[in-house]
Design a protein around this motif. Structure first.
Motif, short mmCIF file in Angstrom:
data_model
loop_
_atom_site.label_atom_id
_atom_site.label_comp_id
_atom_site.label_asym_id
_atom_site.label_seq_id
_atom_site.Cartn_x
_atom_site.Cartn_y
_atom_site.Cartn_z
N GLN A 38 26.88 23.12 29.60
CA GLN A 38 27.40 24.44 29.96
C GLN A 38 27.23 25.38 28.79
O GLN A 38 27.82 25.18 27.72
N ALA A 39 26.40 26.39 29.00
CA ALA A 39 26.18 27.42 27.99
C ALA A 39 27.22 28.52 28.17
O ALA A 39 27.77 28.68 29.26
N PRO A 40 27.48 29.29 27.13
CA PRO A 40 28.46 30.37 27.24
C PRO A 40 28.13 31.33 28.37
O PRO A 40 26.99 31.80 28.50
N GLY A 41 29.12 31.58 29.23
CA GLY A 41 28.93 32.51 30.32
C GLY A 41 28.14 31.97 31.50
O GLY A 41 27.85 32.72 32.44
N LYS A 42 27.81 30.70 31.45
CA LYS A 42 27.02 30.11 32.54
C LYS A 42 27.76 28.95 33.18
O LYS A 42 28.71 28.42 32.62
N GLU A 43 27.30 28.58 34.36
CA GLU A 43 27.91 27.45 35.05
C GLU A 43 27.41 26.13 34.45
O GLU A 43 26.35 26.07 33.84
N ARG A 44 28.20 25.11 34.68
CA ARG A 44 27.79 23.79 34.23
C ARG A 44 26.56 23.36 35.03
O ARG A 44 26.54 23.50 36.25
N GLU A 45 25.58 22.82 34.34
CA GLU A 45 24.35 22.43 35.02
C GLU A 45 23.98 20.98 34.71
O GLU A 45 24.27 20.45 33.63
N PHE A 46 23.33 20.39 35.68
CA PHE A 46 22.88 19.00 35.58
C PHE A 46 21.76 18.89 34.56
O PHE A 46 20.83 19.72 34.56
N VAL A 47 21.83 17.86 33.73
CA VAL A 47 20.77 17.57 32.77
C VAL A 47 20.01 16.32 33.21
O VAL A 47 18.78 16.31 33.24
N GLY A 48 20.74 15.27 33.54
CA GLY A 48 20.10 14.04 33.97
C GLY A 48 21.13 12.98 34.28
O GLY A 48 22.32 13.14 34.01
N ASP A 49 20.68 11.91 34.89
CA ASP A 49 21.58 10.79 35.16
C ASP A 49 20.85 9.47 35.00
O ASP A 49 19.62 9.42 34.95
N LEU A 87 13.77 20.42 20.95
CA LEU A 87 14.87 21.28 21.39
C LEU A 87 14.49 22.75 21.32
O LEU A 87 13.76 23.19 20.42
N LYS A 88 15.00 23.49 22.29
CA LYS A 88 14.76 24.92 22.39
C LYS A 88 16.07 25.68 22.26
O LYS A 88 17.15 25.12 22.50
N PHE A 89 15.97 26.95 21.94
CA PHE A 89 17.16 27.77 21.81
C PHE A 89 18.00 27.70 23.08
O PHE A 89 19.23 27.63 23.03
N GLU A 90 17.33 27.68 24.22
CA GLU A 90 18.04 27.68 25.50
C GLU A 90 18.72 26.35 25.83
O GLU A 90 19.40 26.24 26.84
N VAL A 115 33.51 11.56 38.83
CA VAL A 115 34.96 11.45 38.77
C VAL A 115 35.48 11.52 37.33
O VAL A 115 36.49 12.15 37.06
N TYR A 116 34.77 10.88 36.44
CA TYR A 116 35.24 10.75 35.06
C TYR A 116 34.39 11.64 34.14
O TYR A 116 33.17 11.69 34.28
N TRP A 117 35.06 12.29 33.20
CA TRP A 117 34.38 13.23 32.30
C TRP A 117 34.82 13.01 30.86
O TRP A 117 36.00 12.75 30.59
N GLY A 118 33.84 13.15 29.96
CA GLY A 118 34.14 13.18 28.54
C GLY A 118 34.54 14.57 28.11
O GLY A 118 34.51 15.52 28.91
N GLN A 119 34.85 14.74 26.85
CA GLN A 119 35.41 16.00 26.37
C GLN A 119 34.35 17.04 26.00
O GLN A 119 34.70 18.18 25.77
N GLY A 120 33.09 16.66 25.94
CA GLY A 120 32.05 17.62 25.58
C GLY A 120 31.74 17.62 24.09
O GLY A 120 32.62 17.42 23.25
N THR A 121 30.48 17.86 23.78
CA THR A 121 30.04 17.95 22.40
C THR A 121 29.05 19.12 22.30
O THR A 121 28.18 19.28 23.16
N LEU A 122 29.21 19.94 21.28
CA LEU A 122 28.45 21.18 21.17
C LEU A 122 27.10 20.95 20.49
O LEU A 122 27.02 20.35 19.41
N VAL A 123 26.06 21.45 21.14
CA VAL A 123 24.71 21.44 20.58
C VAL A 123 24.28 22.88 20.38
O VAL A 123 24.29 23.68 21.33
N THR A 124 23.92 23.21 19.17
CA THR A 124 23.47 24.57 18.84
C THR A 124 22.06 24.49 18.29
O THR A 124 21.81 23.80 17.30
N VAL A 125 21.14 25.18 18.95
CA VAL A 125 19.75 25.20 18.53
C VAL A 125 19.41 26.60 18.04
O VAL A 125 19.57 27.57 18.78
N SER A 126 18.97 26.68 16.81
CA SER A 126 18.62 27.97 16.24
C SER A 126 17.12 28.17 16.32
O SER A 126 16.34 27.23 16.13
N SER A 127 16.75 29.39 16.63
CA SER A 127 15.32 29.68 16.79
C SER A 127 14.70 30.12 15.47
O SER A 127 15.38 30.34 14.49
#
Length: 127
Positions: A38-49, A87-90, A115-127
């Protein structure tokens, strides 16, 4: 199930990071584990499973990360990994791991599938 995501950080574009999702209380090899972001101001999106071992441990990826991200699982450590290369900025976002005992055909792309979720970890990519 308790999920603990870790491994986030800051990286320059083109770099790599590996996220981990460690579980307790259930065996991830018997579950579907998903990664979302989930990026700032955006909805949570699927990455993979990654599917349970009994279903072949099949992986699915969003088109935006296909060929750059890889999901794997270490059954002995009860941990699922998200290897992120080129990794890309986006790709900047909070990354969440999730799990469910549900199994359906094809990728499980909806957050409501899990059903189960972790707490999240922040990834920041600088261009």
């Amino acid at each position: 199930v308790q999920l603990q995501a870790s491994g986030g950080g800051s990286v320059q574009a083109g770099g790599s990071l590996r996220l981990s999702c460690a579980a307790s209380g259930r065996t991830l090899s018997r579950m579907t584990t998903g990664w979302f972001r989930q990026a700032p101001g955006k909805e949570r999106e699927f990455v993979g499973d990654i599917r349970r071992s009994g279903s072949g441990g099949t992986t699915h990826y969003a088109d935006s990360v296909k060929g750059r991200f890889t999901i794997s699982r270490d059954n002995a450590k009860n941990t699922v990994y998200l290897q992120m290369n080129s990794l890309k900025f986006e790709d900047t976002a909070v990354y969440y791991c999730s799990a469910t005992e549900r199994h359906v055909a094809g990728p499980m792309v909806r957050a409501s599938d899990y059903v189960y979720w972790g707490q999240g970890t922040l990834v920041t990519v600088s261009s």
